[in-house]
Design a protein around this motif. Structure first.
Motif, PDB file in Angstrom:
ATOM      1  N   UNK A   1       0.696  -1.235   0.069  1.00 28.66           N
ATOM      2  CA  UNK A   1      -0.084   0.120  -0.089  1.00 28.66           C
ATOM      3  C   UNK A   1       0.870   1.334  -0.144  1.00 28.66           C
ATOM      4  N   UNK A   2       0.555   1.987  -1.282  1.00 31.58           N
ATOM      5  CA  UNK A   2       1.502   3.325  -0.991  1.00 31.58           C
ATOM      6  C   UNK A   2       0.980   4.305   0.022  1.00 31.58           C
ATOM      7  N   UNK A   3       1.993   4.871   0.783  1.00 27.23           N
ATOM      8  CA  UNK A   3       1.691   5.492   2.140  1.00 27.23           C
ATOM      9  C   UNK A   3       1.904   4.821   3.250  1.00 27.23           C
ATOM     10  N   UNK A   4       2.085   3.554   3.114  1.00 31.28           N
ATOM     11  CA  UNK A   4       2.421   2.436   4.177  1.00 31.28           C
ATOM     12  C   UNK A   4       3.948   2.894   4.433  1.00 31.28           C
ATOM     13  N   UNK A   5       4.633   2.272   5.284  1.00 29.10           N
ATOM     14  CA  UNK A   5       6.014   2.454   5.519  1.00 29.10           C
ATOM     15  C   UNK A   5       6.474   1.896   4.638  1.00 29.10           C
ATOM     16  N   UNK A   6       6.163   0.808   3.905  1.00 30.08           N
ATOM     17  CA  UNK A   6       6.979  -0.041   2.770  1.00 30.08           C
ATOM     18  C   UNK A   6       7.425   0.841   1.592  1.00 30.08           C
ATOM     19  N   UNK A   7       6.655   1.735   1.180  1.00 32.01           N
ATOM     20  CA  UNK A   7       7.194   2.635   0.305  1.00 32.01           C
ATOM     21  C   UNK A   7       7.779   3.817   0.468  1.00 32.01           C
ATOM     22  N   UNK A   8       7.985   4.252   1.853  1.00 30.67           N
ATOM     23  CA  UNK A   8       8.733   5.360   2.456  1.00 30.67           C
ATOM     24  C   UNK A   8      10.094   5.047   2.550  1.00 30.67           C
TER      25      UNK A   8
ATOM     26  N   UNK B   1      21.170  -2.768 -11.353  1.00 32.56           N
ATOM     27  CA  UNK B   1      20.238  -1.653 -12.018  1.00 32.56           C
ATOM     28  C   UNK B   1      19.055  -1.608 -10.949  1.00 32.56           C
ATOM     29  N   UNK B   2      18.718  -0.444 -10.443  1.00 30.86           N
ATOM     30  CA  UNK B   2      17.530  -0.519  -9.726  1.00 30.86           C
ATOM     31  C   UNK B   2      16.315   0.368 -10.377  1.00 30.86           C
ATOM     32  N   UNK B   3      15.051   0.033 -10.417  1.00 28.57           N
ATOM     33  CA  UNK B   3      14.074   0.804 -11.400  1.00 28.57           C
ATOM     34  C   UNK B   3      12.768   1.319 -10.501  1.00 28.57           C
ATOM     35  N   UNK B   4      12.279   2.220 -11.082  1.00 29.19           N
ATOM     36  CA  UNK B   4      10.856   2.786 -10.423  1.00 29.19           C
ATOM     37  C   UNK B   4      10.036   2.880 -11.777  1.00 29.19           C
ATOM     38  N   UNK B   5       9.337   1.712 -12.038  1.00 33.69           N
ATOM     39  CA  UNK B   5       8.473   1.851 -13.214  1.00 33.69           C
ATOM     40  C   UNK B   5       7.023   1.701 -13.205  1.00 33.69           C
ATOM     41  N   UNK B   6       6.710   1.508 -11.895  1.00 35.29           N
ATOM     42  CA  UNK B   6       5.129   1.476 -11.721  1.00 35.29           C
ATOM     43  C   UNK B   6       4.502   2.169 -10.633  1.00 35.29           C
ATOM     44  N   UNK B   7       5.475   2.038  -9.586  1.00 35.83           N
ATOM     45  CA  UNK B   7       4.813   2.876  -8.152  1.00 35.83           C
ATOM     46  C   UNK B   7       4.429   4.270  -8.456  1.00 35.83           C
ATOM     47  N   UNK B   8       4.876   4.982  -9.471  1.00 36.67           N
ATOM     48  CA  UNK B   8       4.655   6.375  -9.617  1.00 36.67           C
ATOM     49  C   UNK B   8       3.724   6.503 -10.631  1.00 36.67           C
ATOM     50  N   UNK B   9       2.769   5.510 -11.181  1.00 38.05           N
ATOM     51  CA  UNK B   9       1.940   5.640 -12.255  1.00 38.05           C
ATOM     52  C   UNK B   9       0.576   5.854 -11.744  1.00 38.05           C
ATOM     53  N   UNK B  10       0.105   7.227 -12.325  1.00 40.04           N
ATOM     54  CA  UNK B  10      -1.337   7.551 -12.025  1.00 40.04           C
ATOM     55  C   UNK B  10      -2.231   6.467 -12.139  1.00 40.04           C
TER      56      UNK B  10
ATOM     57  N   UNK C   1      -1.764  11.985   0.373  1.00 36.70           N
ATOM     58  CA  UNK C   1      -0.411  11.958   1.230  1.00 36.70           C
ATOM     59  C   UNK C   1       0.754  10.916   0.912  1.00 36.70           C
ATOM     60  N   UNK C   2       0.487   9.974  -0.203  1.00 39.49           N
ATOM     61  CA  UNK C   2       1.305   8.865  -0.421  1.00 39.49           C
ATOM     62  C   UNK C   2       2.781   9.371  -0.613  1.00 39.49           C
TER      63      UNK C   2
END
Length: 371
Positions: free
Chosen positions: A163-170, A205-214, A228-229
């Motif tokens: 869940x975005x906004x949980x501590x896992x993505x912070x 290589x690290x990527x952010x490809x999905x977590x910031x998609x609207x 607030x995520x």
């Protein structure tokens, strides 16, 4: 304590899902859940009702007030160090959730505290305690595989961002994303199957490809964005881990990817090989022979079982060790520190675009990362 049948008096720090899992397992295994600590009042109230335990907002107060034998720490990663080090200073044995810490510097301090304490710290790498892994290690001890030189390690979800906004993505609370959350399991199991060789360098290589998609397609509803995520971590990574003796681990880890989910591990040895699944029960063995004529053999291990596996098996391993008064030889804090060094190197390599050296005296591996 001196007997594995003695009842352990357990305190739990962090009373969410994993804290309750440890408490339930301890109770079911015949031990006493004495107390718990959590900053959330509603969570404390639920825990007190479920386990008839005294609860505290401050774990330090719990440590001072209660007569405990051991502590299970199930907080967000950034709070592991404080809770574990304080427990060790009281002489309590500690079970720490993976990863050991949110960064390498904290993990090194925790390991030092454990070495200086009358208590021990075990880390909850529960995927080791599965039938396929036990059978593999048994064959390995007999020399079946020869020298294990290469492992392909995968932990890839099609969609499974916490869940975005949980501590896992912070990052401030977790220390990272998919690598430190689920990749830690794959790194540990690969090193365990290889016999925990010294790790020399990592290219990643690290990527952010999905977590910031609207618009994020998520059929299983893992992902729940809010205004607030916070999402400031990676959601996938590819790494090549080079170990002593030119042994290699190739790692693919992802919270989300456009592919079939996989937890497949392929182990290549000089005499034989194997395929298994992280957290699974099936084990395939690969061999060759010259009986009659040259041929290849693929066999399947069947009917392998353990009385206690996964989280229950890990809790039993810990609680039996507490009751005996002897630290377990498996899931040690030194092994967890090695895993943390690999995680740190993956992040450093991903950020710099260069190979990251891994070693106890490596100044680059201080746990400090730049954005």
């Amino acid at each position: 304590m001196s007997n594995a049948t003695d009842s352990v008096r357990l305190g739990v720090v962090g009373l969410g899902f994993m804290g309750q899992t440890h408490a339930t397992n301890a109770r079911d295994l015949g031990h006493e859940v004495v107390a718990g600590a959590d900053v959330v009042a509603e969570t404390r109230e639920e825990f007190a009702r479920s386990y008839d335990a005294t609860t505290y907002e401050d774990f330090e107060e719990m440590y001072r007030t209660e007569s405990l034998d051991a502590v299970a720490v199930s907080t967000p990663n950034s709070f592991h160090e404080a809770a574990v080090v304080a427990a060790l200073s009281h002489g309590y044995d500690a079970l720490c959730e993976k990863p050991l810490a949110d960064d390498l510097a904290a993990a090194e301090r925790m390991a030092e505290a454990a070495h200086d304490s009358d208590g021990f710290c075990m880390v909850n790498f529960h995927n080791r305690i599965m039938p396929a892994v036990e059978v593999f290690k048994g064959y390995q001890e007999e020399g079946k595989f020869g020298d294990v030189t290469a492992i392909q390690a995968n932990y890839v979800r099609s969609r499974g961002i916490p869940g975005v906004g949980s501590w896992f993505t912070n990052e401030e609370l977790s220390g990272g994303g998919a690598v430190i959350d689920i990749g830690v399991h794959a790194i540990d199991l690969a090193l365990y199957l290889m016999g925990y060789p010294a790790v020399e360098e990592v290219s990643a290589v690290t990527r952010t490809e999905f977590g910031e998609k609207d618009e994020y397609v998520d059929p299983d509803d893992w992902y729940e964005a809010t205004d607030e995520a916070v999402f400031d971590v990676e959601d996938s990574a590819t790494a090549m881990i080079r170990c002593a003796g030119d042994r290699t681990i190739t790692l693919e880890v992802a919270w989300a990817a456009n592919q079939t989910e996989t937890r497949e591990f392929v182990v290549r040895g000089t005499d034989a090989g194997a395929r298994l699944e992280l957290g699974g029960e099936e084990l395939a063995l690969f061999d060759a022979g010259r009986q009659g004529t040259d041929h290849l053999v693929e066999s399947q291990v069947v009917d392998a079982s353990l009385d206690h596996t996964g989280w229950t098996g890990s809790d039993k391993l810990f609680l039996d060790a507490v009751a005996r008064g002897q630290a377990p030889e498996r899931n040690t804090i030194d092994q967890a520190l090695t895993v943390q060094r690999v995680i740190d190197a993956i992040y450093r390599s991903g950020e710099s675009g260069t190979v990251a050296v891994v070693g106890e005296d490596d100044d680059a591996g201080s746990g400090e990362r730049t954005e």
